[in-house]
Design an enzyme around this catalytic site. Structure first.
Site, mmCIF file in Angstrom:
data_model
loop_
_atom_site.group_PDB
_atom_site.id
_atom_site.type_symbol
_atom_site.label_atom_id
_atom_site.label_comp_id
_atom_site.label_asym_id
_atom_site.label_seq_id
_atom_site.Cartn_x
_atom_site.Cartn_y
_atom_site.Cartn_z
ATOM 1 N N ASP A 101 30.595 27.814 33.301
ATOM 2 C CA ASP A 101 31.661 28.423 34.116
ATOM 3 C C ASP A 101 31.401 28.060 35.575
ATOM 4 O O ASP A 101 31.535 28.880 36.475
ATOM 5 C CB ASP A 101 31.702 29.941 33.930
ATOM 6 C CG ASP A 101 32.979 30.574 34.496
ATOM 7 O OD1 ASP A 101 33.951 29.825 34.754
ATOM 8 O OD2 ASP A 101 33.004 31.795 34.714
ATOM 9 N N GLU B 22 35.369 40.862 33.548
ATOM 10 C CA GLU B 22 34.330 41.166 32.580
ATOM 11 C C GLU B 22 33.209 42.037 33.114
ATOM 12 O O GLU B 22 32.361 42.496 32.361
ATOM 13 C CB GLU B 22 33.736 39.851 32.046
ATOM 14 C CG GLU B 22 34.718 39.101 31.176
ATOM 15 C CD GLU B 22 34.593 37.601 31.331
ATOM 16 O OE1 GLU B 22 33.715 37.147 32.071
ATOM 17 O OE2 GLU B 22 35.383 36.897 30.689
ATOM 18 N N SER B 23 33.186 42.227 34.410
ATOM 19 C CA SER B 23 32.085 43.014 34.972
ATOM 20 C C SER B 23 32.484 43.700 36.257
ATOM 21 O O SER B 23 33.452 43.337 36.894
ATOM 22 C CB SER B 23 30.887 42.092 35.244
ATOM 23 O OG SER B 23 31.179 41.254 36.340
HETATM 24 P P1 ADP Z 1 32.181 37.950 36.856
HETATM 25 O O1 ADP Z 1 31.824 37.620 35.451
HETATM 26 O O2 ADP Z 1 32.925 39.235 36.997
HETATM 27 O O3 ADP Z 1 32.779 36.797 37.622
HETATM 28 P P2 ADP Z 1 29.928 37.530 38.619
HETATM 29 O O4 ADP Z 1 28.505 37.471 38.167
HETATM 30 O O5 ADP Z 1 30.556 36.230 39.019
HETATM 31 O O6 ADP Z 1 30.758 38.291 37.534
HETATM 32 O O7 ADP Z 1 29.996 38.548 39.818
HETATM 33 C C1 ADP Z 1 31.198 38.872 40.454
HETATM 34 C C2 ADP Z 1 31.055 38.815 41.948
HETATM 35 O O8 ADP Z 1 30.078 39.732 42.377
HETATM 36 C C3 ADP Z 1 30.584 37.474 42.430
HETATM 37 O O9 ADP Z 1 31.658 36.612 42.683
HETATM 38 C C4 ADP Z 1 29.862 37.814 43.700
HETATM 39 O O10 ADP Z 1 30.784 37.912 44.770
HETATM 40 C C5 ADP Z 1 29.308 39.183 43.404
HETATM 41 N N1 ADP Z 1 27.918 39.086 42.962
HETATM 42 C C6 ADP Z 1 27.469 38.979 41.701
HETATM 43 N N2 ADP Z 1 26.144 38.923 41.654
HETATM 44 C C7 ADP Z 1 25.730 38.995 42.918
HETATM 45 C C8 ADP Z 1 24.453 38.974 43.542
HETATM 46 N N3 ADP Z 1 23.321 38.884 42.829
HETATM 47 N N4 ADP Z 1 24.401 39.073 44.881
HETATM 48 C C9 ADP Z 1 25.520 39.168 45.603
HETATM 49 N N5 ADP Z 1 26.741 39.182 45.085
HETATM 50 C C10 ADP Z 1 26.859 39.098 43.769
HETATM 51 MN MN MN Z 2 32.181 35.060 38.334
#
Ligand code: ADP
Ligand code: MN
Length: 516
Positions: free
Chosen positions: A405, A264-265
């Protein structure tokens, strides 16, 4: 025009008495058969109509016949091409009229205008007809009369005896069809059919024409897609522009690369720059979460958003692209709530459309490991467990949120503690499925720590009660879940009856406290 009065063609549209006396349809029936264009297109119906028409016309044809050429055989084959041309012309005119309206709309009063001329469908042999602005059935001009009466005269044939050539002649028809291909959209490559003296049968021509139309539509759709989708790893031009602006404004120093591409991201790492406003400090390292604008993955997340009353009113009115932005917005709001409660989580820097910039959890471009990827000492594991129990309670009580989640995939280990991330799907506990989400979170956490050897870890039901303050006594999962769903239903009924949710679920399993 929705319907075509097929049999009405002859009387009003005829060029006059001279023509009528010679024409096989000279004294037409007065009965008008109206039906929809689509119906007429159906072959069966066309045949029936032809028969009816011919039956009606036949006696008159015989009466009006003067030359030796009019025989039953000629009449037999004369009306189906006419019918096809009529329908085609009607179809083309409708299309062109629509085109003209669009042309008008786009150009408006502008001094520079765009012409849609090339897209017009009207056949070469009737393109000089002057009644463009007038309904063709109301004019005295005969729309069926071919422009070159020598090749396809009204009576349907030329020549004499065995040299007779009818307008059904394959060669004539085929050449005409080849010429008509020039009317397809400009980007549709038709080749030099005329130069090669290509002869297309009606069937092939119609198939090609259908293909040309659907190609036109498809290429429009493809164009649209290319413009708006986020590519698997890279980002689409609009997102790139957003990122570029962030660097250009000095807010970010550089964007170093991609940390993660999820369903999703896409998450990038960046070095922070200077804040455009004094009151804000940009963290030295930032994470940029770009919510994917390819929509597929988000569809199954509808349930998180649709039922979240904070977004309810807006949700129904929005297009999918805006909904994606709302996920980003939701993550921002949820992170802010958590920040205010002192829960370790990324700090929001800025939100631009579907791009959320937050502080980076990690150091020197290396993101903190997920809980599932680190091996913690027994002591740290126990510490992590109690911290999470505490965070879940805070999240529920102080932030009025359920993560929804929560698992070892969305918890990072950094600076000797657990950080919560990925909260775009988090909901309030009174969300219609909020308690179910909480139970699922509890199960993930319990299982992870029980497997990880934390003897003190509560089981999922105990954890659920500990977090929610509810006192569900069921000692097995099925009953427990049934009670959860009963509570959710009670809340929904309350919404139905009172127009608002419970402020909270009760803390002792008795009827919930209503916020009144
Ligand atoms: P998704 O919905 O794709 O799972 P996440 O918010 O979990 O999105 O982000 C995906 C990955 O990116 C995380 O598992 C982490 O490893 C990394 N990540 C996301 N936000 C951060 C952050 N603020 N600092 C460091 N790593 C991050
Ligand atoms: Mn995630």
């Amino acid at each position: 025009m929705d319907s075509v009065g097929v049999a009405a063609a002859a009387p009003d549209a005829g060029p006059g008495p001279a023509w009528q006396s010679k024409c096989p349809w000279g004294a037409p029936s007065t009965t008008s058969i109206s039906c929809s264009l689509a119906d007429v297109m159906s072959e069966q119906l066309a045949k029936e109509l032809q028969l009816e028409e011919e039956n009606a016309a036949f006696p008159e044809v015989v009466a009006a016949a003067e030359g030796p050429f009019i025989t039953g055989e000629n009449v037999d084959t004369s009306s189906d091409l006419m019918l096809a041309q009529m329908l085609q012309m009607e179809f083309d005119r409708e299309y062109d009229a629509q085109l003209r309206r669009e042309e008008k709309k786009i150009n408006g009063d502008s001094k520079v205008s765009i012409s849609f001329e090339n897209y017009r469908k009207v056949h070469p042999y009737d393109s000089d007809s002057s009644e463009d602005e007038v309904d063709w059935q109301d004019t005295r001009h005969d729309p069926y009369r071919a422009d070159k009466p020598t090749t396809t005269p009204r009576r349907g044939f030329i020549g004499k005896g065995k040299d007779i050539t009818t307008k059904h002649d394959e060669v004539v028809c085929g050449r005409k069809n080849t010429a008509r291909m020039e009317n397809f959209a400009p980007e549709f490559q038709v080749g030099d059919g005329i130069g090669m003296d290509l002869k297309l049968s009606n069937q092939v021509f119609n198939a090609l024409k259908q293909h040309a139309y659907s190609e036109e539509r498809r290429s429009a759709r493809l164009h649209e897609k290319k413009e708006h989708s986020t590519a698997e790893k890279a980002v689409d031009p609009k997102t790139r522009l957003l990122l570029y602006k962030m660097v250009n404004s000095g807010m970010l120093e550089t964007i170093t690369g991609c940390i993660s591409t999820g369903k999703e991201s896409v998450v990038f790492h960046a070095y922070g720059g200077n804040s455009p406003t004094e009151d804000k400090v940009i963290p030295p390292e930032c994470a940029i979460k770009v919510f994917k604008t390819t929509l597929n993955e988000f569809k199954n997340r509808d349930k998180y958003m649709k039922d979240d009353y904070r977004f309810k009113d807006r949700f129904s009115k929005l297009n999918p692209r805006k909904i994606i932005r709302m996920w980003a917005e939701k993550e921002m709001h949820n992170l802010t709530r958590m920040q205010n409660a002192g829960i370790p989580c990324p700090q929001v820097v800025t939100l631009k459309k579907h791009v959320l910039v937050m502080s980076f959890i990690g150091q020197d471009q290396v993101p903190a490991p997920k809980l599932k990827d680190v091996t913690l000492s027994t002591e740290d594991m126990k510490k992590a467990y109690y911290q999470i129990l505490n965070m879940m309670q805070q999240l529920y009580k102080e932030c009025n949120l359920v993560h929804a989640d929560l698992s070892e995939y969305n918890m990072l280990w950094h600076d000797g503690k657990v950080w919560l991330i990925d909260v775009s799907q988090s909901v309030e506990p009174t969300h219609p499925h909020g308690l179910e989400f909480l139970f699922r979170d509890c199960r993930n956490v319990s299982q992870f720590f029980q497997k990880g050897g934390v003897a003190e870890a509560l089981n999922e039901r105990e954890l659920f009660n500990a977090v929610s303050g509810l006192n569900i006594t069921a000692d097995n999962e099925v009953d427990f879940q049934a009670e959860i769903e009963a509570l959710e239903k009670m809340n929904e009924d309350h919404v139905q009856n009172h127009g608002k949710k419970l402020s909270t679920f009760s803390s002792d399993g008795d009827p919930p406290i209503f916020d009144e």
